[in-house]
Design a protein around this motif. Structure first.
Motif, PDB file in Angstrom:
ATOM      1  N   GLN A  58       0.827  -1.221   0.255  1.00  0.00           N
ATOM      2  CA  GLN A  58      -0.384   0.116   0.138  1.00  0.00           C
ATOM      3  C   GLN A  58       1.043   1.414   0.342  1.00  0.00           C
ATOM      4  N   ALA A  59       2.182   1.600   0.632  1.00  0.00           N
ATOM      5  CA  ALA A  59       2.558   2.899   1.029  1.00  0.00           C
ATOM      6  C   ALA A  59       3.867   2.672  -0.160  1.00  0.00           C
ATOM      7  N   CYS A  60       3.989   1.648  -1.381  1.00  0.00           N
ATOM      8  CA  CYS A  60       4.249   1.483  -2.472  1.00  0.00           C
ATOM      9  C   CYS A  60       3.468   1.795  -3.998  1.00  0.00           C
ATOM     10  N   LEU A  61       2.418   2.110  -3.840  1.00  0.00           N
ATOM     11  CA  LEU A  61       1.562   2.221  -4.491  1.00  0.00           C
ATOM     12  C   LEU A  61       1.066   3.625  -3.982  1.00  0.00           C
ATOM     13  N   ALA A  62       0.833   3.292  -2.973  1.00  0.00           N
ATOM     14  CA  ALA A  62       0.887   5.429  -3.124  1.00  0.00           C
ATOM     15  C   ALA A  62       1.769   6.651  -3.942  1.00  0.00           C
ATOM     16  N   ALA A  63       3.042   5.700  -3.897  1.00  0.00           N
ATOM     17  CA  ALA A  63       3.572   6.621  -5.297  1.00  0.00           C
ATOM     18  C   ALA A  63       4.107   6.096  -6.183  1.00  0.00           C
ATOM     19  N   TRP A  64       3.881   4.926  -6.459  1.00  0.00           N
ATOM     20  CA  TRP A  64       3.734   4.102  -8.149  1.00  0.00           C
ATOM     21  C   TRP A  64       2.352   3.997  -8.100  1.00  0.00           C
ATOM     22  N   PRO A  65       1.344   4.363  -8.886  1.00  0.00           N
ATOM     23  CA  PRO A  65       0.170   3.235  -8.477  1.00  0.00           C
ATOM     24  C   PRO A  65       0.307   2.185  -9.655  1.00  0.00           C
ATOM     25  N   GLN A  66       1.088   3.283 -10.796  1.00  0.00           N
ATOM     26  CA  GLN A  66       1.035   2.713 -12.792  1.00  0.00           C
ATOM     27  C   GLN A  66       1.809   1.438 -12.764  1.00  0.00           C
ATOM     28  N   LEU A  67       2.958   1.068 -11.649  1.00  0.00           N
ATOM     29  CA  LEU A  67       3.114  -0.140 -11.183  1.00  0.00           C
ATOM     30  C   LEU A  67       2.630  -1.647 -10.507  1.00  0.00           C
ATOM     31  N   LYS A  68       1.037  -1.521  -9.705  1.00  0.00           N
ATOM     32  CA  LYS A  68       0.311  -2.384  -9.128  1.00  0.00           C
ATOM     33  C   LYS A  68       0.704  -3.543  -9.349  1.00  0.00           C
ATOM     34  N   GLN A  69       0.676  -3.963  -9.993  1.00  0.00           N
ATOM     35  CA  GLN A  69       1.318  -5.693 -10.718  1.00  0.00           C
ATOM     36  C   GLN A  69       2.373  -5.623 -10.808  1.00  0.00           C
ATOM     37  N   TRP A  70       3.423  -4.980 -10.543  1.00  0.00           N
ATOM     38  CA  TRP A  70       4.718  -5.547 -10.801  1.00  0.00           C
ATOM     39  C   TRP A  70       5.046  -5.464  -9.158  1.00  0.00           C
ATOM     40  N   LEU A  71       4.794  -4.605  -8.681  1.00  0.00           N
ATOM     41  CA  LEU A  71       4.341  -4.167  -6.968  1.00  0.00           C
ATOM     42  C   LEU A  71       4.526  -5.396  -6.013  1.00  0.00           C
ATOM     43  N   PHE A  72       2.933  -5.568  -6.663  1.00  0.00           N
ATOM     44  CA  PHE A  72       2.745  -7.183  -6.017  1.00  0.00           C
ATOM     45  C   PHE A  72       3.155  -8.554  -6.334  1.00  0.00           C
ATOM     46  N   MET A  73       4.028  -8.741  -8.009  1.00  0.00           N
ATOM     47  CA  MET A  73       4.451  -9.421  -7.949  1.00  0.00           C
ATOM     48  C   MET A  73       6.095  -9.754  -6.358  1.00  0.00           C
ATOM     49  N   LEU A  74       6.787  -8.299  -6.643  1.00  0.00           N
ATOM     50  CA  LEU A  74       7.899  -8.030  -5.994  1.00  0.00           C
ATOM     51  C   LEU A  74       7.475  -8.978  -4.807  1.00  0.00           C
ATOM     52  N   ILE A  75       6.336  -8.102  -4.014  1.00  0.00           N
ATOM     53  CA  ILE A  75       6.189  -7.695  -2.701  1.00  0.00           C
ATOM     54  C   ILE A  75       5.458  -8.956  -2.051  1.00  0.00           C
ATOM     55  N   PHE A  76       4.561 -10.053  -2.596  1.00  0.00           N
ATOM     56  CA  PHE A  76       4.288 -10.968  -2.583  1.00  0.00           C
ATOM     57  C   PHE A  76       4.313 -12.120  -2.933  1.00  0.00           C
ATOM     58  N   LEU A  77       5.083 -12.254  -3.864  1.00  0.00           N
ATOM     59  CA  LEU A  77       5.160 -13.312  -4.422  1.00  0.00           C
ATOM     60  C   LEU A  77       7.124 -13.631  -4.941  1.00  0.00           C
ATOM     61  N   TYR A  78       7.653 -12.851  -4.285  1.00  0.00           N
ATOM     62  CA  TYR A  78       8.771 -12.910  -4.725  1.00  0.00           C
ATOM     63  C   TYR A  78       9.381 -14.311  -3.670  1.00  0.00           C
ATOM     64  N   PRO A  79       9.979 -15.833  -4.662  1.00  0.00           N
ATOM     65  CA  PRO A  79       9.788 -16.436  -4.002  1.00  0.00           C
ATOM     66  C   PRO A  79      11.233 -16.600  -3.141  1.00  0.00           C
ATOM     67  N   PRO A  80      11.976 -16.192  -2.805  1.00  0.00           N
ATOM     68  CA  PRO A  80      12.933 -16.024  -1.698  1.00  0.00           C
ATOM     69  C   PRO A  80      12.851 -15.136  -0.295  1.00  0.00           C
ATOM     70  N   THR A  81      11.941 -14.373  -0.973  1.00  0.00           N
ATOM     71  CA  THR A  81      11.958 -13.260   0.605  1.00  0.00           C
ATOM     72  C   THR A  81      10.477 -13.472   0.801  1.00  0.00           C
ATOM     73  N   LEU A  82       9.750 -14.682   0.031  1.00  0.00           N
ATOM     74  CA  LEU A  82       8.486 -15.223   0.554  1.00  0.00           C
ATOM     75  C   LEU A  82       8.567 -16.424   1.675  1.00  0.00           C
ATOM     76  N   PHE A  83       9.718 -16.920   0.986  1.00  0.00           N
ATOM     77  CA  PHE A  83       9.912 -18.668   1.872  1.00  0.00           C
ATOM     78  C   PHE A  83      10.510 -17.633   3.372  1.00  0.00           C
ATOM     79  N   TRP A  84      11.228 -16.817   3.033  1.00  0.00           N
ATOM     80  CA  TRP A  84      12.050 -16.561   4.460  1.00  0.00           C
ATOM     81  C   TRP A  84      10.844 -16.337   5.333  1.00  0.00           C
ATOM     82  N   LEU A  85       9.792 -15.538   5.184  1.00  0.00           N
ATOM     83  CA  LEU A  85       9.085 -14.841   5.862  1.00  0.00           C
ATOM     84  C   LEU A  85       7.200 -15.616   5.844  1.00  0.00           C
ATOM     85  N   SER A  86       7.824 -16.611   5.638  1.00  0.00           N
ATOM     86  CA  SER A  86       6.091 -17.329   6.182  1.00  0.00           C
ATOM     87  C   SER A  86       6.665 -18.399   7.183  1.00  0.00           C
TER      88      SER A  86
END
Length: 425
Positions: free
Chosen positions: A148-176
């Motif tokens: 949400q914080a990133c979308l406030a700055a870059w709403p045009q990158l909604k899909q890219w930010l979603f993939m990075l923040i929610f679906l990037y496998p390495p960080t998702l693994f260590w934070l789950s």
């Protein structure tokens, strides 16, 4: 069959409650996004538990889950004593101020995980994989608030930010997994989101939540508070005092660096260079299968400067592909190559994302926090297996900044991600 029923009950409760809480998100969050994000969290959390049980004998994540059953027993038989272990007044009276606060910090880090799980155990009976589902309902929020914080700055990158923040496998693994890192991301995401709100609107409630987020971070990883405060001050100067972003961030961090080394003249626990050296020594005392050769630190500016190349190498380039040990370290090599590739692209393309990042001081906060946290990790942790987990949060910040800086306006869901539009549909 009973265990599957319990699993789906907890899953349905978590999904419906999360949907109800996100239904009026400022930048929107659809049912499909929620289901994808929650499925990814649960699957990675379950994989985390399986991997560490199957190949590492359980590790801390299974021990923590077992401790939550002890908390359930306390809840059922001695409910009046459920919070006795985090009674700060008793801990200070028994250990003094310095010792009591240190014990309180340690106890709070444990309590944040095992006490909520104690209530979940009423349904799960201590089953790790059911508890992972419930824990995902907590750890999800770090991703959500950062998104949400990133979308406030870059709403045009909604899909890219979603993939990075929610679906990037390495960080998702260590934070789950069921670890304190998930809670750390919870408070970190809250801090970035709420602090931006406070700067924009000035409401006292946002300031209170900012302080609570900093307190939560301090319970789990106090050095991160020291790392991020200069960036918060610089962000305030840019927004409230209209200072140029580059001068504000460089100036504040230079002052912070001088104060850091001047604190070396003070006695412990105010001597910050000594604290870093002691942190490294505490890691050196641990046993590990794979260890990076790090020079022993001294609490002096000369030692920090001398070790800087070694710390950067440890933080971003270890382990080498030819000396990896196991699949998790091989995954770390891939992570390092991704970061290195983005960095080289940034240099080769001469920073095309400057116009995309410059208007938003939050982007500078992400970059400074990521780099300084990684360097702190590089100075102190000689074990790649521990380093990769500690690096998960700064890595996602660095990925966001580097991908935007390296790609610029080309990284848009209109031009890059929406393949149907690219094909003329």
């Amino acid at each position: 069959m009973d265990i599957y029923l319990r699993y789906f009950i907890v899953l349905i409760i978590v999904v419906l409650l999360t949907r109800w809480l996100t239904r009026k998100a400022e930048w929107g969050f659809s049912w499909s996004q929620l289901l994808i994000a929650m499925a990814a969290k649960v699957l990675m959390g379950s994989l985390y538990g399986f991997v560490f049980l199957r190949f590492y004998g359980g590790d801390d994540t299974w021990f923590i889950n077992g401790d939550s059953m002890n908390e359930l027993e306390k809840l059922l038989t001695r409910p009046a004593h459920f919070f006795e272990d985090v009674d700060i007044f008793r801990l200070v009276s028994e250990n003094g101020w310095a010792g009591g606060l240190a014990v309180f910090q340690m106890k709070m880090e444990q309590a944040l995980i095992i006490k909520p799980l104690a209530f979940v155990n009423l349904i799960s009976g201590g089953n790790y994989y059911i508890n992972v589902v419930a824990f995902s309902g907590i750890s999800f929020w770090g991703h959500f608030w950062l998104y949400q914080a990133c979308l406030a700055a870059w709403p045009q990158l909604k899909q890219w930010l979603f993939m990075l923040i929610f679906l990037y496998p390495p960080t998702l693994f260590w934070l789950s997994g069921i670890r304190s890192d998930a809670w750390l991301f919870f408070f970190f995401g809250l801090l970035i989101y709420i602090y931006g709100k406070w700067l924009a609107r000035g409401q006292a409630g946002y300031l209170v939540l900012t302080i609570l987020a900093l307190a939560g971070i301090s319970f789990i990883r106090a050095p991160l508070v020291a790392v991020i405060i200069p960036s918060l001050v610089a962000w305030w100067l840019v927004v409230k005092k209209q200072k140029p972003q580059v001068k504000a961030f460089l100036g504040v961090h230079m002052i912070a660096m001088v104060m850091f080394f001047l604190s070396g003249l003070l006695p412990s626990p105010l001597n910050l260079p000594e604290m870093v050296a002691e942190k490294q020594a505490s890691f050196f005392a641990l046993e590990g299968k794979t260890r990076v050769s790090l020079q022993k630190m001294e609490p002096s500016p000369a030692s920090f400067i001398k070790m800087l190349p070694q710390a950067a190498d440890n933080a971003f380039l270890q382990p080498r592909p030819w000396n990896t040990s196991g699949a998790l370290q091989l995954l770390m090599v891939v992570q390092n190559l991704v970061l290195l590739g983005l960095f080289l692209t940034l240099i080769a393309r001469r920073y095309p994302g400057r116009a995309l990042l410059a208007p938003y001081p939050m982007s500078a906060l992400l970059a400074y926090t990521a780099l300084l946290t990684c360097l702190f990790i590089g100075y102190t942790i000689p074990f790649p297996g521990a380093l990769v987990r500690y690096r998960a949060i700064p890595e996602i910040c660095l990925l966001i900044w580097l991908s935007l800086a390296a790609a610029g306006d080309k990284i848009s869901h209109y031009k890059l991600i929406n393949v149907y539009k690219n094909r003329g549909f």
